[in-house]
Design an enzyme around this catalytic site. Sequence first.
Site, PDB file in Angstrom:
ATOM      1  N   ARG A 200      -6.665   9.905  -9.409  1.00 55.30           N
ATOM      2  CA  ARG A 200      -7.274  10.018  -8.061  1.00 55.30           C
ATOM      3  C   ARG A 200      -6.204  10.363  -7.007  1.00 55.30           C
ATOM      4  NH1 ARG A 200      -6.824   7.192  -2.813  1.00 55.30           N
ATOM      5  NH2 ARG A 200      -8.827   7.453  -1.789  1.00 55.30           N
TER       6      ARG A 200
ATOM      7  N   THR B   9      -5.762   6.897   8.202  1.00 55.40           N
ATOM      8  CA  THR B   9      -5.708   5.847   7.187  1.00 55.40           C
ATOM      9  C   THR B   9      -7.136   5.381   6.942  1.00 55.40           C
ATOM     10  OG1 THR B   9      -4.786   3.678   6.613  1.00 55.40           O
ATOM     11  CG2 THR B   9      -5.248   4.061   8.937  1.00 55.40           C
ATOM     12  N   GLY B  10      -7.354   4.818   5.772  1.00 52.91           N
ATOM     13  CA  GLY B  10      -8.697   4.352   5.454  1.00 52.91           C
ATOM     14  C   GLY B  10      -9.235   5.081   4.232  1.00 52.91           C
TER      15      GLY B  10
ATOM     16  N   SER C  17       0.813  -1.217   0.000  1.00 52.52           N
ATOM     17  CA  SER C  17       0.000   0.000   0.000  1.00 52.52           C
ATOM     18  C   SER C  17       0.844   1.264   0.000  1.00 52.52           C
ATOM     19  CB  SER C  17      -0.858  -0.004   1.262  1.00 52.52           C
ATOM     20  OG  SER C  17      -0.037  -0.355   2.365  1.00 52.52           O
TER      21      SER C  17
ATOM     22  N   THR D 254       1.613   6.861   0.759  1.00 50.26           N
ATOM     23  CA  THR D 254       0.727   5.782   0.300  1.00 50.26           C
ATOM     24  C   THR D 254       0.763   5.638  -1.215  1.00 50.26           C
ATOM     25  OG1 THR D 254      -1.538   4.939   0.506  1.00 50.26           O
ATOM     26  CG2 THR D 254      -1.322   7.254  -0.031  1.00 50.26           C
TER      27      THR D 254
ATOM     28  N   THR E 229      -1.992   2.558   4.359  1.00 49.41           N
ATOM     29  CA  THR E 229      -1.148   3.754   4.324  1.00 49.41           C
ATOM     30  C   THR E 229      -0.336   3.873   5.599  1.00 49.41           C
ATOM     31  OG1 THR E 229      -2.671   5.005   2.967  1.00 49.41           O
ATOM     32  CG2 THR E 229      -1.314   6.293   4.474  1.00 49.41           C
TER      33      THR E 229
END
Length: 329
Positions: free
Chosen positions: A217, A240-241, A86, A207, A189
């Site tokens: 993106r 993160t997420g 990631s 990330t 991340t």
Amino acid sequence: MTNRRSFIRKAGLGALATGILPGLNFGIKAQAETQPGPGFPLIVSTWNHGLAANEAAWKALSEGLSVLDAVEYGVRVSEADPGVSSVGYGGYPDAEGNVTLDACIMGPDGRAGSVTYLKEIMHAVSVARLVMEKTPHVILSGDGAQKFAVQQGFTKTNLLTDGMRHEWEQWKASGARYAPHGNWENHDTIGLLAMDAMGDLAGACTTSGMAFKHPGRVGDSPIIGAGLFVDNEIGAASATGEGEAILKTLGSFLVVENMRHGMGPQEACEAALRRLMEKVKVHDQMQIGYIALHKSGVVGAYSLRPGFQYAVHSPDGPSLLDAPYILEW
Ligand code: ASP
């Protein structure tokens, strides 16, 4: 300059004055906030690969390097590790098979630098640091960021490993289409926050973003205030997420602001998540995790759902902890 002993005393009094004693706030499934013991330095980062990153950051501080060096050298470990799918080299590619990186860094003096959508440069965080140090800007993006990196002496390198090329080919062959909610294979991340022996704070976040993301993106990670925020008077936070949700609520800034208003770091993370739940539609695959480091030397974390781990390195040594969470899967 405040020496370490008087800093600890002042920070302790501050914590008492504002009522932010560790372990006072228990949310659903909450555990007591991590208490690092009597001393600094202190490092906290996201996920289990944070352990190796913390170790590098700790080593940097032990060798007398700056807190900014520590956060940079820490996350570079994840960027260079092809086993971390990631971040950096070996990260998941976008829908067109390109690995594109987002990263930022912020120091105790409030300076910040960031790169978004950077291709073929392994250490995005180091480019972000040079954006901060060598330009009057905060963010460089895409081709411009790559051009700047090359000018600064970085070498272009292929970031797509054979394993990731294979995964991408399989994803394409399966007829899968870009779908932010369905491309959640990648959620690791690294955000890393550090406090040095003088109590100064810095943070870095880096990330490769969501797996098979739409070309172009950009997530929360390189956006100051979303993926990372540092206020040397108050504390630091990283996220993160699902970046889209973090961006819409400026998650890391909100965590730090919550601490400014008297919350402890764990409570501040939980409150930021509860705000997110009010403001953003939470779908059933959404995961978000926040980590925070309070100026008083207390660490906290919270996640939307179970499974988020964070790594802490204190004078007592390294540890990996499960964050408390709000919703079940
Ligand atoms: N926040 C990152 C992004 O949306 C992904 C992650 O943390 O896993 O790009």
